[in-house]
Design a protein around this motif. Structure first.
Motif, PDB file in Angstrom:
ATOM      1  N   GLN A  27       0.835  -1.214   0.000  1.00 58.13           N
ATOM      2  CA  GLN A  27       0.000   0.000   0.000  1.00 58.13           C
ATOM      3  C   GLN A  27       0.863   1.255   0.000  1.00 58.13           C
ATOM      4  N   GLU A  28       1.960   1.207   0.754  1.00 56.37           N
ATOM      5  CA  GLU A  28       2.883   2.358   0.766  1.00 56.37           C
ATOM      6  C   GLU A  28       3.479   2.565  -0.615  1.00 56.37           C
ATOM      7  N   THR A  29       3.850   1.467  -1.268  1.00 59.85           N
ATOM      8  CA  THR A  29       4.414   1.563  -2.618  1.00 59.85           C
ATOM      9  C   THR A  29       3.397   2.196  -3.554  1.00 59.85           C
ATOM     10  N   LEU A  30       2.139   1.770  -3.433  1.00 54.86           N
ATOM     11  CA  LEU A  30       1.102   2.336  -4.293  1.00 54.86           C
ATOM     12  C   LEU A  30       0.897   3.825  -4.018  1.00 54.86           C
ATOM     13  N   ALA A  31       1.098   4.209  -2.747  1.00 60.87           N
ATOM     14  CA  ALA A  31       0.966   5.632  -2.408  1.00 60.87           C
ATOM     15  C   ALA A  31       2.043   6.456  -3.120  1.00 60.87           C
ATOM     16  N   TYR A  32       3.177   5.837  -3.389  1.00 63.91           N
ATOM     17  CA  TYR A  32       4.278   6.536  -4.075  1.00 63.91           C
ATOM     18  C   TYR A  32       4.504   5.912  -5.457  1.00 63.91           C
TER      19      TYR A  32
ATOM     20  N   GLN B 108       4.582  12.502  18.348  1.00 62.24           N
ATOM     21  CA  GLN B 108       3.386  12.033  17.635  1.00 62.24           C
ATOM     22  C   GLN B 108       3.696  11.256  16.364  1.00 62.24           C
ATOM     23  N   LYS B 109       4.959  10.880  16.176  1.00 69.05           N
ATOM     24  CA  LYS B 109       5.289  10.116  14.972  1.00 69.05           C
ATOM     25  C   LYS B 109       6.007   8.838  15.365  1.00 69.05           C
ATOM     26  N   GLN B 110       5.539   8.270  16.460  1.00 70.31           N
ATOM     27  CA  GLN B 110       6.252   7.119  17.005  1.00 70.31           C
ATOM     28  C   GLN B 110       5.831   5.812  16.345  1.00 70.31           C
ATOM     29  N   ASN B 111       4.567   5.579  16.285  1.00 68.48           N
ATOM     30  CA  ASN B 111       4.090   4.275  15.856  1.00 68.48           C
ATOM     31  C   ASN B 111       3.310   4.281  14.546  1.00 68.48           C
ATOM     32  N   LEU B 112       2.584   5.352  14.291  1.00 66.53           N
ATOM     33  CA  LEU B 112       1.697   5.348  13.125  1.00 66.53           C
ATOM     34  C   LEU B 112       2.480   5.314  11.821  1.00 66.53           C
ATOM     35  N   TRP B 113       1.977   4.526  10.877  1.00 66.37           N
ATOM     36  CA  TRP B 113       2.555   4.533   9.526  1.00 66.37           C
ATOM     37  C   TRP B 113       1.980   5.760   8.830  1.00 66.37           C
ATOM     38  N   TRP B 114       2.852   6.615   8.412  1.00 68.46           N
ATOM     39  CA  TRP B 114       2.508   7.939   7.902  1.00 68.46           C
ATOM     40  C   TRP B 114       1.557   7.897   6.712  1.00 68.46           C
ATOM     41  N   ASP B 115       1.742   6.941   5.812  1.00 71.40           N
ATOM     42  CA  ASP B 115       0.966   6.921   4.573  1.00 71.40           C
ATOM     43  C   ASP B 115      -0.255   6.009   4.642  1.00 71.40           C
ATOM     44  N   LEU B 116      -0.450   5.389   5.774  1.00 75.48           N
ATOM     45  CA  LEU B 116      -1.570   4.457   5.908  1.00 75.48           C
ATOM     46  C   LEU B 116      -2.543   4.944   6.978  1.00 75.48           C
ATOM     47  N   PRO B 117      -3.798   4.543   6.886  1.00 78.86           N
ATOM     48  CA  PRO B 117      -4.736   4.918   7.967  1.00 78.86           C
ATOM     49  C   PRO B 117      -4.376   4.157   9.252  1.00 78.86           C
ATOM     50  N   PRO B 118      -4.707   4.712  10.417  1.00 83.69           N
ATOM     51  CA  PRO B 118      -4.338   4.067  11.688  1.00 83.69           C
ATOM     52  C   PRO B 118      -4.808   2.626  11.813  1.00 83.69           C
ATOM     53  N   ILE B 119      -5.941   2.287  11.175  1.00 85.55           N
ATOM     54  CA  ILE B 119      -6.454   0.909  11.303  1.00 85.55           C
ATOM     55  C   ILE B 119      -5.438  -0.094  10.744  1.00 85.55           C
ATOM     56  N   GLU B 120      -4.662   0.338   9.713  1.00 89.37           N
ATOM     57  CA  GLU B 120      -3.643  -0.557   9.142  1.00 89.37           C
ATOM     58  C   GLU B 120      -2.490  -0.744  10.132  1.00 89.37           C
ATOM     59  N   THR B 121      -2.077   0.351  10.768  1.00 91.53           N
ATOM     60  CA  THR B 121      -1.006   0.246  11.770  1.00 91.53           C
ATOM     61  C   THR B 121      -1.458  -0.676  12.898  1.00 91.53           C
ATOM     62  N   LEU B 122      -2.721  -0.522  13.292  1.00 90.50           N
ATOM     63  CA  LEU B 122      -3.238  -1.370  14.370  1.00 90.50           C
ATOM     64  C   LEU B 122      -3.237  -2.843  13.954  1.00 90.50           C
ATOM     65  N   ALA B 123      -3.569  -3.099  12.679  1.00 87.52           N
ATOM     66  CA  ALA B 123      -3.576  -4.485  12.184  1.00 87.52           C
ATOM     67  C   ALA B 123      -2.148  -5.051  12.176  1.00 87.52           C
ATOM     68  N   ASP B 154      -9.885   5.365   9.502  1.00 91.16           N
ATOM     69  CA  ASP B 154      -9.674   5.058   8.085  1.00 91.16           C
ATOM     70  C   ASP B 154      -9.160   6.259   7.289  1.00 91.16           C
ATOM     71  N   ILE B 155      -8.573   7.221   7.992  1.00 97.00           N
ATOM     72  CA  ILE B 155      -7.999   8.384   7.306  1.00 97.00           C
ATOM     73  C   ILE B 155      -6.473   8.261   7.362  1.00 97.00           C
ATOM     74  N   GLN B 156      -5.817   8.554   6.231  1.00 96.58           N
ATOM     75  CA  GLN B 156      -4.352   8.497   6.182  1.00 96.58           C
ATOM     76  C   GLN B 156      -3.755   9.284   7.360  1.00 96.58           C
ATOM     77  N   ALA B 157      -2.808   8.669   8.065  1.00 99.25           N
ATOM     78  CA  ALA B 157      -2.276   9.290   9.287  1.00 99.25           C
ATOM     79  C   ALA B 157      -1.768  10.706   9.049  1.00 99.25           C
ATOM     80  N   ARG B 158      -1.129  10.934   7.896  1.00 99.63           N
ATOM     81  CA  ARG B 158      -0.571  12.266   7.631  1.00 99.63           C
ATOM     82  C   ARG B 158      -1.658  13.343   7.529  1.00 99.63           C
ATOM     83  N   LYS B 159      -2.897  12.906   7.295  1.00103.61           N
ATOM     84  CA  LYS B 159      -3.981  13.884   7.128  1.00103.61           C
ATOM     85  C   LYS B 159      -4.748  14.136   8.423  1.00103.61           C
TER      86      LYS B 159
END
Lengths: 278, 326
Positions: A27-32, B108-123, B154-159
């Protein structure tokens, strides 16, 4: 278990962790995707330029490579480069500098796995873009290409040569990346020890077989040839069984040496790591 | 109730080598051949013992060694000398069993994957920490409700906004239900409302699950709202370990008196009572010795011209300031 060196998480859930990480990196790859596609196109451009240079220069000379050999060599190269490409030397030191390494270090999973799955996801996507391009060009230039036999033996050899090349290149680059614990910008070291030398002695600038004999001694001993030229030499089919065996033995030796060095650097690096940044 | 120590440090020290460089071209050139550096002791002989389930405030000015201590306790960095035991583990050995039982929240940038929504990081965390699907669902529902993050998942973490991101960070950090929670400035950068929500959540979470929490913060509101016990360090040395109330009594030598007169009494001089903080017309604010507070107030009332008079405790920032100064 000591010093976070356990490579595999306990139990049988490693497969599930791998799949989840692969999904996330995909998914990250697709984002970039734009950037990844441009990198893929870039990896085609350089071999193509070199192909046309050598086709012009070598025409009529006594080179062991004929037109068709050059075309095959430089058409196969982007695909091999896609497999062996490794950027831990850029990303790992950046993680150290920016403090992102902290979050990797605090999880019950070796931080290197993140890099492994990131590479697999990005390469899979790049391959999806590269294969149609390379095969389209091959179809257009089909008349110039030499006949290649695709026996089971050759396909198996090619598979293992590529696999070893990918692992060796990853371990080499990641070992160099570990110096990031001491040096802030490893990229400059990478330019010297990896890119320029690798381009020449790995067979990117010109096929190894066209180099003067004195260079061949060096290329046979150093690891560079085996991470790029070796799989293409197997594909071309002009390499002897003895050379193939020696090639695999040399790769295993380098793999062992770099793994030892990487492990030592990792252990020493963690001891001096200051974990600055958030 | 029987308690045991979750965190024990003995004579804990950490020294960093710091490179020095003078200004200018020649100094830069000289620095290449003759690099100058000195050693800075970030933590110096720290002895600390925290009981299971305690919520302890770890206070001190910038550069006191708080974050360095948290990094040693979580296993991010090696101590130079001394010993640490957290849940019976030596953190710097990074035993996976240990890492599965702690959490460190730092920024605030410790665990969350920046380009993914938080639900993905949690998974991802669910898999890494080997949490069953049913348990994951139950814990997630609980955290989502407590942190009010249902709209952010379900919103991208960076947003996400800073407050949303911080609450999602907490959800990720707590998903594996750590027994030890290291919180480094958990409310930094948040607006007052969001700070209150995070504080309320932490109190609620601690009440329900009783993890051992070590918290650093520059916001004294965090400390007052959350902790009973505080450990104060300065320049790597522990200078206080006790309850917040005792700390106030020990260091708070003065009270703040604010008086508003109908008309200023003849011959009144605020300097006769203590240190003048400010004066606005008939309104004065004065810092007075604690033991003279009652007598001073009584004297002022006896003039018959007092419209309003308040006596307050000095802000805790000042208390710590006095503690560091002494």
């Amino acid at each position: 278990m000591k010093n976070g060196l356990t490579f595999f998480p306990k139990g049988v859930h490693f497969f599930r962790v791998s799949m989840q990480l692969l999904k996330a990196y995909w998914q990250e790859t697709l984002a970039y995707r734009g950037m990844v596609i441009i990198w893929g196109i870039h990896s085609i451009m350089v071999p193509f330029v070199l192909m046309f240079v050598w086709l012009a220069v070598e025409r009529g000379s006594n080179s062991p490579y004929q037109d068709g050999d050059y075309i095959l060599y430089y058409l196969a190269m982007p695909l091999v480069m896609n497999f062996i490409d490794c950027w831990t030397v850029f990303t790992f030191p950046e993680e150290l500098r920016e403090g992102y390494f902290n979050r990797q270090l605090l999880k019950p999973l070796h931080p290197i796995w993140g890099h492994v799955f990131e590479h697999i996801a990005a390469k899979a996507f790049q391959l999806l873009c590269l294969v149609p391009i390379v095969f389209s060009i091959s179809w257009f230039m089909g008349d110039y290409l030499p006949d290649i036999d695709f026996s089971f033996r050759k396909i198996a050899l090619l598979f293992f040569a590529l696999l070893f090349a990918v692992v060796l290149r990853f371990v080499m680059n990641t070992t160099l990346a570990m110096t990031g614990f001491w040096i802030e910008h490893v990229e400059t070291l990478n330019l010297v020890f990896n890119q320029a030398i690798w381009a020449l002695l790995g067979g990117m600038v010109t096929p190894i077989e066209t180099l003067p004999p004195i260079f061949r001694i060096v290329t046979d001993v150093l690891p560079y040839r085996y991470t790029l030229s070796f799989p293409i030499e197997i594909l071309r089919g002009k390499i002897s069984n003895g050379e193939i065996i020696i090639g695999f033995v040399v790769m295993v030796c380098w793999l062992f040496l770099f793994s030892l060095a990487g492990r030592a650097l990792w252990r020493a690096g963690l001891r001096i790591y200051t974990a600055y940044g958030g | 109730m029987e308690t045991s120590s979750s965190i024990v440090t003995r004579n804990l020290c950490r020294t960093f080598e710091v490179r020095r460089k003078s200004e200018g071209f020649l100094a830069s050139l000289k620095g290449i051949f003759w690099p100058r550096s000195n050693f800075v002791r970030a933590v110096s002989g720290l002895d600390m013992e925290i009981q299971t389930g305690e919520l302890v405030g770890f206070l001190g000015p910038n550069g006191a060694g708080k974050t360095t201590t948290l990094k040693m306790l979580s296993g991010l960095i090696f101590p130079t000398s001394g010993s640490i035991s957290v849940l019976g583990f030596q953190p710097f050995q990074r035993d996976y069993e240990y890492l599965g039982r702690i959490s460190l929240v730092m920024g605030q940038k410790q665990n969350l994957w920046w380009d993914l929504p938080p639900i993905e990081t949690l998974a991802i965390h669910r898999e890494i920490y080997n949490i069953s699907q049913a348990e994951f669902r139950a814990r997630l529902d609980e955290l989502v409700e407590m942190l009010e993050i249902v709209d952010c998942l379900d919103i991208q973490a960076r947003k996400l906004s800073l407050g949303q991101r911080m609450r999602c960070e907490l959800a990720v950090a707590l998903l594996h239900r750590p027994q030890i929670l290291f919180l480094d400035e958990p409310t930094i950068g948040l607006d007052i409302l969001m700070q209150k929500r995070v504080r309320a959540f932490l109190l609620n979470y601690h009440e329900r699950f009783r993890p051992t929490i070590l918290l650093t913060s520059h916001y004294m509101e965090d400390v007052i709202a959350l902790v009973q016990r505080v450990i104060v360090i300065n320049r790597g040395l522990k200078i206080y370990d006790g309850t917040l109330n005792e700390l106030s009594k020990a260091a708070r030598l003065e009270k703040i008196l604010t008086v508003t007169f109908q008309s200023i009494p003849e011959g009144f001089s605020p300097l006769a009572f203590g240190k003048l903080i400010f004066q606005e017309g008939p309104r004065f604010q004065v810092k007075i010795p604690r033991e003279k507070a009652a007598e001073t107030a009584s004297n002022l009332y006896s003039t018959g011209k007092v419209l309003d008079l308040t006596l307050e405790e000095a802000p805790i920032e000042e208390v710590l300031g006095e503690l560091f100064a002494s």
